[in-house]
Design a protein around this motif. Structure first.
Motif, PDB file in Angstrom:
ATOM      1  N   ASN A  26      41.903   8.372  34.702  1.00 55.73           N
ATOM      2  CA  ASN A  26      42.691   7.148  34.722  1.00 55.73           C
ATOM      3  C   ASN A  26      41.943   5.947  34.158  1.00 55.73           C
ATOM      4  O   ASN A  26      42.535   4.928  33.890  1.00 55.73           O
ATOM      5  N   VAL A  27      40.640   6.054  34.014  1.00 60.73           N
ATOM      6  CA  VAL A  27      39.856   4.949  33.476  1.00 60.73           C
ATOM      7  C   VAL A  27      39.930   5.004  31.965  1.00 60.73           C
ATOM      8  O   VAL A  27      39.629   6.002  31.342  1.00 60.73           O
ATOM      9  N   LYS A  28      40.355   3.904  31.360  1.00 63.67           N
ATOM     10  CA  LYS A  28      40.507   3.826  29.912  1.00 63.67           C
ATOM     11  C   LYS A  28      39.648   2.686  29.413  1.00 63.67           C
ATOM     12  O   LYS A  28      39.755   1.571  29.900  1.00 63.67           O
ATOM     13  N   SER A  29      38.808   2.956  28.468  1.00 58.32           N
ATOM     14  CA  SER A  29      37.911   1.919  27.970  1.00 58.32           C
ATOM     15  C   SER A  29      38.559   1.184  26.809  1.00 58.32           C
ATOM     16  O   SER A  29      39.516   1.641  26.202  1.00 58.32           O
ATOM     17  N   ASP A  33      41.332   2.155  23.452  1.00 58.66           N
ATOM     18  CA  ASP A  33      42.473   1.376  22.987  1.00 58.66           C
ATOM     19  C   ASP A  33      42.355   0.994  21.515  1.00 58.66           C
ATOM     20  O   ASP A  33      43.355   0.830  20.836  1.00 58.66           O
ATOM     21  N   LEU A  34      41.137   0.815  21.029  1.00 62.56           N
ATOM     22  CA  LEU A  34      40.916   0.240  19.703  1.00 62.56           C
ATOM     23  C   LEU A  34      40.430   1.244  18.661  1.00 62.56           C
ATOM     24  O   LEU A  34      39.998   0.845  17.590  1.00 62.56           O
ATOM     25  N   TYR A  35      40.533   2.550  18.926  1.00 58.39           N
ATOM     26  CA  TYR A  35      39.972   3.508  17.980  1.00 58.39           C
ATOM     27  C   TYR A  35      40.741   3.557  16.658  1.00 58.39           C
ATOM     28  O   TYR A  35      40.198   3.982  15.654  1.00 58.39           O
ATOM     29  N   GLN A  36      41.971   3.093  16.588  1.00 55.55           N
ATOM     30  CA  GLN A  36      42.735   3.053  15.338  1.00 55.55           C
ATOM     31  C   GLN A  36      42.820   1.625  14.781  1.00 55.55           C
ATOM     32  O   GLN A  36      43.702   1.317  14.002  1.00 55.55           O
ATOM     33  N   LEU A  51      39.799 -10.516  16.025  1.00 52.59           N
ATOM     34  CA  LEU A  51      41.055  -9.839  16.333  1.00 52.59           C
ATOM     35  C   LEU A  51      40.973  -8.437  15.741  1.00 52.59           C
ATOM     36  O   LEU A  51      40.459  -8.257  14.642  1.00 52.59           O
ATOM     37  N   TYR A  52      41.471  -7.457  16.459  1.00 51.28           N
ATOM     38  CA  TYR A  52      41.527  -6.092  15.939  1.00 51.28           C
ATOM     39  C   TYR A  52      42.925  -5.831  15.384  1.00 51.28           C
ATOM     40  O   TYR A  52      43.917  -6.135  16.040  1.00 51.28           O
ATOM     41  N   ILE A  53      42.980  -5.254  14.184  1.00 58.19           N
ATOM     42  CA  ILE A  53      44.229  -4.971  13.480  1.00 58.19           C
ATOM     43  C   ILE A  53      44.314  -3.465  13.241  1.00 58.19           C
ATOM     44  O   ILE A  53      43.309  -2.839  12.914  1.00 58.19           O
ATOM     45  N   PRO A  54      45.510  -2.843  13.348  1.00 66.77           N
ATOM     46  CA  PRO A  54      45.615  -1.400  13.124  1.00 66.77           C
ATOM     47  C   PRO A  54      45.148  -1.009  11.723  1.00 66.77           C
ATOM     48  O   PRO A  54      45.383  -1.732  10.755  1.00 66.77           O
ATOM     49  N   ASP A  55      44.503   0.146  11.652  1.00 69.68           N
ATOM     50  CA  ASP A  55      44.090   0.653  10.346  1.00 69.68           C
ATOM     51  C   ASP A  55      45.087   1.714   9.880  1.00 69.68           C
ATOM     52  O   ASP A  55      46.138   1.918  10.502  1.00 69.68           O
ATOM     53  N   GLU A  56      44.756   2.406   8.801  1.00 75.80           N
ATOM     54  CA  GLU A  56      45.682   3.381   8.207  1.00 75.80           C
ATOM     55  C   GLU A  56      45.964   4.576   9.109  1.00 75.80           C
ATOM     56  O   GLU A  56      46.963   5.267   8.921  1.00 75.80           O
ATOM     57  N   THR A  57      45.152   4.828  10.131  1.00 72.40           N
ATOM     58  CA  THR A  57      45.381   5.975  11.021  1.00 72.40           C
ATOM     59  C   THR A  57      46.400   5.682  12.116  1.00 72.40           C
ATOM     60  O   THR A  57      46.777   6.581  12.854  1.00 72.40           O
ATOM     61  N   ALA A  58      46.852   4.445  12.242  1.00 73.18           N
ATOM     62  CA  ALA A  58      47.772   4.069  13.326  1.00 73.18           C
ATOM     63  C   ALA A  58      49.186   4.596  13.120  1.00 73.18           C
ATOM     64  O   ALA A  58      49.993   4.598  14.044  1.00 73.18           O
ATOM     65  N   SER A 179      43.021  -8.030  22.108  1.00 74.38           N
ATOM     66  CA  SER A 179      41.672  -8.031  21.529  1.00 74.38           C
ATOM     67  C   SER A 179      41.268  -9.401  20.965  1.00 74.38           C
ATOM     68  O   SER A 179      40.139  -9.564  20.533  1.00 74.38           O
ATOM     69  N   PHE A 180      42.178 -10.357  20.971  1.00 70.15           N
ATOM     70  CA  PHE A 180      41.912 -11.699  20.407  1.00 70.15           C
ATOM     71  C   PHE A 180      40.943 -12.425  21.341  1.00 70.15           C
ATOM     72  O   PHE A 180      41.305 -12.816  22.451  1.00 70.15           O
ATOM     73  N   ASN A 181      39.712 -12.584  20.887  1.00 68.86           N
ATOM     74  CA  ASN A 181      38.652 -13.153  21.729  1.00 68.86           C
ATOM     75  C   ASN A 181      37.799 -14.130  20.928  1.00 68.86           C
ATOM     76  O   ASN A 181      37.716 -14.029  19.705  1.00 68.86           O
ATOM     77  N   PRO A 182      37.122 -15.029  21.644  1.00 67.71           N
ATOM     78  CA  PRO A 182      36.210 -15.927  20.940  1.00 67.71           C
ATOM     79  C   PRO A 182      35.049 -15.135  20.346  1.00 67.71           C
ATOM     80  O   PRO A 182      34.676 -14.083  20.854  1.00 67.71           O
ATOM     81  N   CYS A 183      34.481 -15.665  19.281  1.00 67.21           N
ATOM     82  CA  CYS A 183      33.285 -15.061  18.686  1.00 67.21           C
ATOM     83  C   CYS A 183      32.140 -15.223  19.661  1.00 67.21           C
ATOM     84  O   CYS A 183      32.027 -16.253  20.338  1.00 67.21           O
ATOM     85  N   PRO A 184      31.283 -14.225  19.718  1.00 71.67           N
ATOM     86  CA  PRO A 184      30.111 -14.366  20.609  1.00 71.67           C
ATOM     87  C   PRO A 184      29.223 -15.519  20.154  1.00 71.67           C
ATOM     88  O   PRO A 184      29.068 -15.745  18.965  1.00 71.67           O
ATOM     89  N   THR A 185      28.700 -16.228  21.109  1.00 69.96           N
ATOM     90  CA  THR A 185      27.790 -17.326  20.774  1.00 69.96           C
ATOM     91  C   THR A 185      26.398 -16.760  20.544  1.00 69.96           C
ATOM     92  O   THR A 185      26.008 -15.785  21.162  1.00 69.96           O
ATOM     93  N   LYS A 186      25.699 -17.390  19.628  1.00 73.53           N
ATOM     94  CA  LYS A 186      24.361 -16.882  19.262  1.00 73.53           C
ATOM     95  C   LYS A 186      23.296 -17.498  20.096  1.00 73.53           C
ATOM     96  O   LYS A 186      23.317 -18.510  20.596  1.00 73.53           O
TER      97      LYS A 186
END
Length: 186
Positions: A26-29, A33-36, A51-58, A179-186
């Protein structure tokens, strides 16, 4: 006492094993969710996020190179082909926009909207004509996404096209929105 423990221990061990195996299923990482999907850095387009966008495998015809159109200061169109388009608009510090949008959905005389999935930052909803044409072959049902996500104090509204999309595409859009998140701060 030791004999009782030795009789119960194997059953206890089996129970623990079954419970631990069932919980893992039941645990989903996030990676599941983002493998495609492919990650898009939006900093070059004046959004301090990714942001993560679907690729050609979706399987939705997203085999095109992702394009980002940013002709106005506060509007963006992100496209992975004709079957996947998200529209982003900068609403500044207007944090109540999602509640206003939900109110408008309920007030429509033309469409009946049914919320399928709701989170504090986004909606996935189905839209149908309130008074459809009485032809079985013509039943207007479309699926829509709406989100209002804050990044660095700015609220970004995200939608799909006005005519909607098939359910599978809208669900992939929700994955992108999550998946829309702020960029990591350096």
């Amino acid at each position: 006492m030791l004999i009782k423990f030795l009789r119960i221990f194997p059953w206890f061990a089996v129970l623990l094993l079954v419970m631990s195996c069932s919980n893992k299923k039941n645990v989903k990482s996030d990676a599941d969710d983002l493998y495609q999907f492919k990650k898009i850095d939006l900093r070059n387009y004046d959004i301090p996020g990714t942001l993560y966008i679907p690729d050609e495998t979706a399987g939705i015809g997203a085999s095109f190179k992702t394009t980002i159109d940013h002709q106005e200061d506060f509007k963006w169109t992100i496209s992975a082909g004709p079957n996947f388009e998200l529209f982003i608009e900068d609403w500044g510090d207007h944090s109540k926009r999602l509640e206003e949008f939900k109110t408008k959905l309920k007030q429509s005389d033309v469409f009946t909207s049914t919320i399928i999935e709701e989170h504090k930052n986004y909606l996935l909803y189905k839209r149908e004509l309130t008074n459809p044409i009485e032809v079985k072959e013509y039943k207007h049902i479309s699926y829509h996404v709406y989100a209002l996500i804050p990044i660095e104090g700015v609220y970004y509204e995200i939608r799909n096209k006005a005519q909607g999309d098939p359910l599978k595409t809208a669900q992939l859009m929700i994955t992108s929105i999550k998946s829309f998140n702020p960029c990591p701060t350096k």
